[in-house]
Motif scaffolding. Structure first.
Motif, short mmCIF file in Angstrom:
data_model
loop_
_atom_site.label_atom_id
_atom_site.label_comp_id
_atom_site.label_asym_id
_atom_site.label_seq_id
_atom_site.Cartn_x
_atom_site.Cartn_y
_atom_site.Cartn_z
N VAL A 254 -90.60 -22.61 26.75
CA VAL A 254 -91.78 -21.96 27.32
C VAL A 254 -92.87 -21.78 26.26
O VAL A 254 -94.05 -22.06 26.52
CB VAL A 254 -91.39 -20.59 27.93
N LYS A 255 -92.50 -21.34 25.07
CA LYS A 255 -93.49 -21.06 24.03
C LYS A 255 -94.24 -22.32 23.61
O LYS A 255 -95.49 -22.31 23.58
CB LYS A 255 -92.80 -20.42 22.81
N PRO A 256 -93.57 -23.46 23.26
CA PRO A 256 -94.34 -24.66 22.90
C PRO A 256 -95.20 -25.17 24.04
O PRO A 256 -96.32 -25.68 23.80
CB PRO A 256 -93.26 -25.67 22.50
N LEU A 257 -94.74 -25.05 25.30
CA LEU A 257 -95.57 -25.48 26.43
C LEU A 257 -96.80 -24.60 26.55
O LEU A 257 -97.90 -25.09 26.86
CB LEU A 257 -94.75 -25.42 27.72
N ASP A 258 -96.64 -23.30 26.31
CA ASP A 258 -97.79 -22.39 26.35
C ASP A 258 -98.79 -22.73 25.26
O ASP A 258 -100.01 -22.72 25.49
CB ASP A 258 -97.29 -20.95 26.19
N VAL A 259 -98.29 -23.05 24.06
CA VAL A 259 -99.19 -23.45 22.97
C VAL A 259 -99.93 -24.73 23.33
O VAL A 259 -101.15 -24.85 23.10
CB VAL A 259 -98.38 -23.65 21.66
N LEU A 260 -99.22 -25.72 23.91
CA LEU A 260 -99.87 -26.98 24.31
C LEU A 260 -100.95 -26.74 25.36
O LEU A 260 -102.05 -27.31 25.28
CB LEU A 260 -98.81 -27.94 24.85
N ALA A 261 -100.66 -25.88 26.35
CA ALA A 261 -101.66 -25.57 27.38
C ALA A 261 -102.89 -24.91 26.76
O ALA A 261 -104.03 -25.21 27.15
CB ALA A 261 -101.04 -24.67 28.44
#
Length: 280
Positions: A254-261
């Motif tokens: 979840v955290k890396p996806l949030d950073v990418l978004a």
């Protein structure tokens, strides 16, 4: 007793949540009785090597957990938890790669027809991709399960060292309920639908101003096309993030996806902010 707790932790990761605590309590009591009985027999407390030997004789954690799992057919009970884990972990990655690939296509060719039908085609195009992913993983694990029954596979099952079990982890913080996370996913899907309708229904964004702009011969500058594509790409990444969040054990993505978004969102805002012309 830390080694026993590490052993129980390794077993617990394969067990269903509703019965995990009861099963681990039963196993803990059984193991403690074995430790006490062996200590009384030998006339001394057991050291770490003695406990490791006892746990090794008790069985590999994944094999012990299978005693409490329902029987499956296509893929045997020993391999099935790993098969299920691979599908759950692999699905967000496949969705993310598909979203990035389609987002790149939209960014490179923004003028090839209305965006909403192209987004719908990309979503429907995921169906064969997901079937291929599921089929390949199923075939691989079916082959692994078949090989496990052979002499070489059975010999590998006994090669494990209790002293190399992972250290005890801190208990995770209480997460939001599944229904709340499901509500977030549904709300995000509605928001994506609204955004996808804006190009063909500009009234949704600027209200009566859309008719006024048409009558005055005013329109949006070309910079809005790549901005809209980046916005859709960001929403697709956030969609994958919310799908991943439905599984409590998959929060590492979840955290890396949030950073990418966030990176995609910053890129879109920067593109719009640096444009010399927003209306034509």
């Amino acid at each position: 007793m830390e080694l026993i707790e590490r052993y129980l932790q390794a077993i617990g990761q394969y067990l269903p949540a509703d019965t995990r605590n009861d099963i681990l309590a039963e196993l803990r009591s059984e193991l403690e009785e074995q430790v006490d009985a062996r200590a009384a027999e030998w006339g001394r407390p057991l050291d770490e090597a003695d406990v490791a030997a006892l746990l090794k004789a008790h069985g590999r954690p994944s094999v012990i957990a299978l005693r409490y799992l329902p029987q499956r057919s296509l893929i045997g009970p020993t391999v099935f938890p790993f098969y299920e884990w691979t599908l759950r972990r692999g699905l967000p990655v496949v969705l993310l790669l598909a979203a990035l690939a389609n987002g790149l296509v939209f960014a490179v060719s923004p003028h090839q027809g209305p965006l909403a039908p192209r987004i719908a085609d990309a979503i429907f195009g995921l169906v064969p991709t997901l079937f291929i992913f599921w089929g390949v993983v199923t075939i691989l694990f079916a082959a692994v399960d078949w090989a496990r029954t052979k002499p070489l596979g059975r010999a590998h099952t006994d090669r494990w060292d209790p002293l190399k079990l992972p250290a005890l982890k801190a208990q995770p913080a209480r997460q939001r309920s599944f229904y709340f996370r499901l509500f977030e996913l549904a709300a995000h899907l509605l928001w994506m639908t609204y955004v996808l309708l804006i190009p063909t229904h500009p009234f949704l964004m600027i209200g009566p101003g859309a008719a006024a702009m048409r009558s005055a011969g005013v329109g949006l500058a070309p910079v809005w096309h790549p901005f809209f594509n980046l916005l859709i790409l960001m929403l697709c990444v956030q969609l994958v993030m919310r799908i991943v969040a439905l599984w409590p054990g998959e929060q590492a993505l979840v955290k890396p996806l949030d950073v990418l978004a966030n990176i995609i969102g910053i890129a879109g805002v920067s593109l719009l902010a640096s444009a010399r012309q927003t209306l034509v």
